[in-house]
Design an enzyme around this catalytic site. Structure first.
Site, PDB file in Angstrom:
ATOM      1  N   LYS A   3      21.252 -10.468  14.977  1.00  0.00           N
ATOM      2  CA  LYS A   3      20.066 -11.059  14.352  1.00  0.00           C
ATOM      3  C   LYS A   3      20.324 -12.528  14.036  1.00  0.00           C
ATOM      4  O   LYS A   3      21.388 -12.875  13.484  1.00  0.00           O
ATOM      5  CB  LYS A   3      19.720 -10.317  13.044  1.00  0.00           C
ATOM      6  CG  LYS A   3      19.399  -8.846  13.214  1.00  0.00           C
ATOM      7  CD  LYS A   3      18.122  -8.572  13.965  1.00  0.00           C
ATOM      8  CE  LYS A   3      16.872  -8.768  13.151  1.00  0.00           C
ATOM      9  NZ  LYS A   3      16.536  -7.686  12.230  1.00  0.00           N
ATOM     10  N   ARG A  54       6.314   3.792  16.920  1.00  0.00           N
ATOM     11  CA  ARG A  54       7.570   4.491  16.613  1.00  0.00           C
ATOM     12  C   ARG A  54       7.399   5.413  15.412  1.00  0.00           C
ATOM     13  O   ARG A  54       7.882   6.533  15.399  1.00  0.00           O
ATOM     14  CB  ARG A  54       8.672   3.470  16.317  1.00  0.00           C
ATOM     15  CG  ARG A  54      10.060   4.075  16.149  1.00  0.00           C
ATOM     16  CD  ARG A  54      11.043   3.183  15.400  1.00  0.00           C
ATOM     17  NE  ARG A  54      11.108   1.807  15.797  1.00  0.00           N
ATOM     18  CZ  ARG A  54      12.009   1.284  16.634  1.00  0.00           C
ATOM     19  NH1 ARG A  54      12.899   2.059  17.171  1.00  0.00           N
ATOM     20  NH2 ARG A  54      12.006   0.004  16.926  1.00  0.00           N
ATOM     21  N   LYS A  59      15.461 -10.447  21.610  1.00  0.00           N
ATOM     22  CA  LYS A  59      14.919  -9.390  20.748  1.00  0.00           C
ATOM     23  C   LYS A  59      13.527  -9.832  20.282  1.00  0.00           C
ATOM     24  O   LYS A  59      13.384 -10.618  19.351  1.00  0.00           O
ATOM     25  CB  LYS A  59      15.832  -9.131  19.555  1.00  0.00           C
ATOM     26  CG  LYS A  59      15.369  -7.931  18.737  1.00  0.00           C
ATOM     27  CD  LYS A  59      16.388  -7.553  17.673  1.00  0.00           C
ATOM     28  CE  LYS A  59      15.922  -6.362  16.842  1.00  0.00           C
ATOM     29  NZ  LYS A  59      14.624  -6.591  16.147  1.00  0.00           N
ATOM     30  N   SER A 101      16.181   3.235  16.282  1.00  0.00           N
ATOM     31  CA  SER A 101      16.156   1.788  16.035  1.00  0.00           C
ATOM     32  C   SER A 101      17.514   1.224  16.420  1.00  0.00           C
ATOM     33  O   SER A 101      18.485   1.970  16.544  1.00  0.00           O
ATOM     34  CB  SER A 101      15.926   1.519  14.549  1.00  0.00           C
ATOM     35  OG  SER A 101      14.698   2.093  14.178  1.00  0.00           O
ATOM     36  N   LEU A 102      17.560  -0.086  16.577  1.00  0.00           N
ATOM     37  CA  LEU A 102      18.826  -0.730  16.925  1.00  0.00           C
ATOM     38  C   LEU A 102      19.649  -0.977  15.671  1.00  0.00           C
ATOM     39  O   LEU A 102      19.102  -1.301  14.615  1.00  0.00           O
ATOM     40  CB  LEU A 102      18.549  -2.091  17.586  1.00  0.00           C
ATOM     41  CG  LEU A 102      17.977  -2.036  18.999  1.00  0.00           C
ATOM     42  CD1 LEU A 102      17.526  -3.421  19.417  1.00  0.00           C
ATOM     43  CD2 LEU A 102      18.992  -1.477  19.975  1.00  0.00           C
ATOM     44  N   GLU A 140       8.018  -3.322  23.365  1.00  0.00           N
ATOM     45  CA  GLU A 140       7.631  -4.019  22.129  1.00  0.00           C
ATOM     46  C   GLU A 140       6.264  -4.643  22.341  1.00  0.00           C
ATOM     47  O   GLU A 140       6.037  -5.319  23.352  1.00  0.00           O
ATOM     48  CB  GLU A 140       8.673  -5.116  21.830  1.00  0.00           C
ATOM     49  CG  GLU A 140       8.734  -5.571  20.415  1.00  0.00           C
ATOM     50  CD  GLU A 140       9.589  -4.633  19.537  1.00  0.00           C
ATOM     51  OE1 GLU A 140      10.149  -3.642  20.061  1.00  0.00           O
ATOM     52  OE2 GLU A 140       9.675  -4.908  18.333  1.00  0.00           O
ATOM     53  N   GLU A 174      19.395  -9.272  26.206  1.00  0.00           N
ATOM     54  CA  GLU A 174      17.943  -9.442  26.197  1.00  0.00           C
ATOM     55  C   GLU A 174      17.514 -10.139  24.905  1.00  0.00           C
ATOM     56  O   GLU A 174      18.139  -9.942  23.864  1.00  0.00           O
ATOM     57  CB  GLU A 174      17.247  -8.079  26.286  1.00  0.00           C
ATOM     58  CG  GLU A 174      17.634  -7.292  27.521  1.00  0.00           C
ATOM     59  CD  GLU A 174      17.178  -5.838  27.486  1.00  0.00           C
ATOM     60  OE1 GLU A 174      16.318  -5.486  26.631  1.00  0.00           O
ATOM     61  OE2 GLU A 174      17.689  -5.053  28.305  1.00  0.00           O
ATOM     62  N   TYR A 214       0.856  -1.197   0.000  1.00  0.00           N
ATOM     63  CA  TYR A 214       0.000   0.000   0.000  1.00  0.00           C
ATOM     64  C   TYR A 214       0.893   1.249   0.000  1.00  0.00           C
ATOM     65  O   TYR A 214       0.714   2.150  -0.826  1.00  0.00           O
ATOM     66  CB  TYR A 214      -0.911  -0.009   1.249  1.00  0.00           C
ATOM     67  CG  TYR A 214      -1.849   1.181   1.323  1.00  0.00           C
ATOM     68  CD1 TYR A 214      -1.388   2.431   1.756  1.00  0.00           C
ATOM     69  CD2 TYR A 214      -3.169   1.084   0.916  1.00  0.00           C
ATOM     70  CE1 TYR A 214      -2.225   3.535   1.806  1.00  0.00           C
ATOM     71  CE2 TYR A 214      -4.021   2.176   0.966  1.00  0.00           C
ATOM     72  CZ  TYR A 214      -3.548   3.405   1.410  1.00  0.00           C
ATOM     73  OH  TYR A 214      -4.376   4.498   1.450  1.00  0.00           O
TER      74      TYR A 214
HETATM   75  N1  LIG Z   1      12.675  -5.860  20.260  1.00  0.00           N
HETATM   76  C1  LIG Z   1      13.228  -5.895  21.490  1.00  0.00           C
HETATM   77  O1  LIG Z   1      13.064  -6.854  22.232  1.00  0.00           O
HETATM   78  C2  LIG Z   1      14.049  -4.725  21.930  1.00  0.00           C
HETATM   79  C3  LIG Z   1      14.115  -3.595  21.112  1.00  0.00           C
HETATM   80  C4  LIG Z   1      14.878  -2.492  21.532  1.00  0.00           C
HETATM   81  C5  LIG Z   1      14.994  -1.286  20.738  1.00  0.00           C
HETATM   82  O2  LIG Z   1      14.394  -1.177  19.625  1.00  0.00           O
HETATM   83  C6  LIG Z   1      15.820  -0.213  21.244  1.00  0.00           C
HETATM   84  C7  LIG Z   1      16.004   0.981  20.531  1.00  0.00           C
HETATM   85  C8  LIG Z   1      16.816   1.959  21.086  1.00  0.00           C
HETATM   86  F1  LIG Z   1      17.018   3.086  20.397  1.00  0.00           F
HETATM   87  C9  LIG Z   1      17.442   1.802  22.303  1.00  0.00           C
HETATM   88  C10 LIG Z   1      17.257   0.616  23.022  1.00  0.00           C
HETATM   89  C11 LIG Z   1      16.465  -0.373  22.493  1.00  0.00           C
HETATM   90  O3  LIG Z   1      16.307  -1.534  23.220  1.00  0.00           O
HETATM   91  C12 LIG Z   1      15.557  -2.558  22.764  1.00  0.00           C
HETATM   92  N2  LIG Z   1      15.486  -3.663  23.552  1.00  0.00           N
HETATM   93  C13 LIG Z   1      14.761  -4.737  23.164  1.00  0.00           C
HETATM   94  N3  LIG Z   1      14.710  -5.827  23.998  1.00  0.00           N
END
Ligand SMILES: NC(=O)c1cc2c(=O)c3cc(F)ccc3oc2nc1N
Length: 333
Positions: A316, A142, A121, A89-90, A176, A119, A42
């Site tokens: 990733k 976001r 993701k 974003s990461l 999230e 942690e 879209y």
């Molecule tokens: N998807 C996730 O589980 C997750 C995502 C982010 C982020 O996107 C993120 C973005 C920032 F700018 C800073 C910290 C962050 O920490 C984060 N920590 C996580 N556990």
């Protein structure tokens, strides 16, 4: 075809077709909560129509989908929200070698080996939650990092997100929102029964659910959430990321419990290896591991670039379909 190469007639034809298609997709999306095309399709078609109408304004008509984007309304019909501090974003890495390079760069910048909070993701969509005197007053996506969409009404339907904190503090937290795997398969079975296209993955299902306008439908989607960040840790009295997570939990905010504080890359590699395998058994989708400098004032020293924090990185996992392909190839040889 590049716009400058189009004849007037061809442009007029393409514009008319795009206006019809996008109007139809828009109705399906807002009113029937049954998107006909994926968001990215879209958005691409919409961008093409805007570009064409810019070059051929004589073909813009008042009911073109580009004309009814009311002031604050975004495509999804939700109000816009400006983030006080941009939601970054990461940065990503795709191998242990690249992760090691990130660790070396970070160690060099700090002048010492930091300990890291690791942690999972969560594969969902990022939201900001604003609490005033302990009450949830706003939730937003976001968006482009500076301007997101107001999803407060829908977020109030998410059981995991408290509307009142255990302490009457005023704070903005980020996390999230995700759709548990079980909810995803139930939802797609129902969509097949209703003759609707299934969602491609839990992340799209969460995003589609969160941005549709019917709160009743939202309630049935039983999304969940994890909180992982605040730009105001001193409100919590936290000096580390691992402690901030504990404080989120003590406030009644949902946090993922798989986080660990580690220093040695060997331990980090083991953590990553462990979850590369056990992620299939988790109740929710993860697409990697987030490694964060644990001391919050070291995070401040490292700071952010325009788009990403320097004090955190996302490792990733290889995409699963790639593994399937590899398995398929192995099978054939
Ligand atoms: N998807 C996730 O589980 C997750 C995502 C982010 C982020 O996107 C993120 C973005 C920032 F700018 C800073 C910290 C962050 O920490 C984060 N920590 C996580 N556990």
């Amino acid at each position: 075809k590049p716009i400058e190469k189009l004849s007037r007639e061809a442009a007029q034809h393409e514009i008319a077709k795009l206006q019809d298609d996008l109007r139809q997709y828009g109705i399906a999306y807002y009113e029937q909560d049954a998107p006909i095309v994926e968001d990215y399709i879209y958005d691409a078609l919409y961008a093409r129509l805007v570009a064409l109408e810019t070059v051929f304004p004589q073909f813009i008509n008042p009911d073109s989908p580009t004309q009814n984007v009311g002031g604050a309304m975004t495509k999804s019909g939700l109000e816009k929200v400006v983030h006080p501090a941009p939601m970054l974003s990461l940065g990503d890495v795709f191998s242990l070698e690249e992760l090691d390079e990130w660790d070396s760069r970070t160690t060099k910048s700090l002048g010492f080996q930091s300990d890291y909070n690791l942690e999972l993701k969560i594969d969902g969509l990022a939201v900001a939650l604003t609490y005033v005197s302990g009450k949830l007053v706003q939730a937003s996506t976001r968006g482009n990092g500076t301007i997101g969409e107001d999803v407060t009404a829908n977020v109030k339907m998410i059981k995991a997100i408290p509307q009142v904190l255990n302490e009457p503090i005023t704070i903005e937290v980020r996390g999230e929102i995700y759709m548990p795997k079980s909810s995803f398969s139930t939802l797609n079975k129902q969509r097949e029964l209703d003759g609707l296209a299934p969602f491609a993955n839990p992340r799209n299902a969460a995003a589609g659910s969160l941005r549709q306008l019917n709160a009743k439908i939202m309630k049935q989607r039983n999304l969940s959430a994890f909180v992982y960040y605040t730009a105001e840790p001193d409100i919590l009295g936290s000096t580390t990321q691992s402690d901030a997570l504990k404080r989120f939990s003590s406030l009644g905010l949902p946090t993922d419990t798989h986080n660990r504080v580690m220093t040695k890359m060997a331990d980090i590699n083991n953590y990553i290896a462990e979850y590369t395998v056990t992620r299939d058994n988790l109740a929710y989708g993860i697409d990697g591991v987030v490694v964060k400098v644990n001391q919050l004032d070291d995070q401040l020293d490292l700071g952010n670039t325009v788009k990403i924090p320097r004090w955190a990185i996302a490792y990733k996992f290889p995409p699963e379909e790639a593994l399937t392909v590899v398995r398929a190839i192995e099978w054939t040889v």
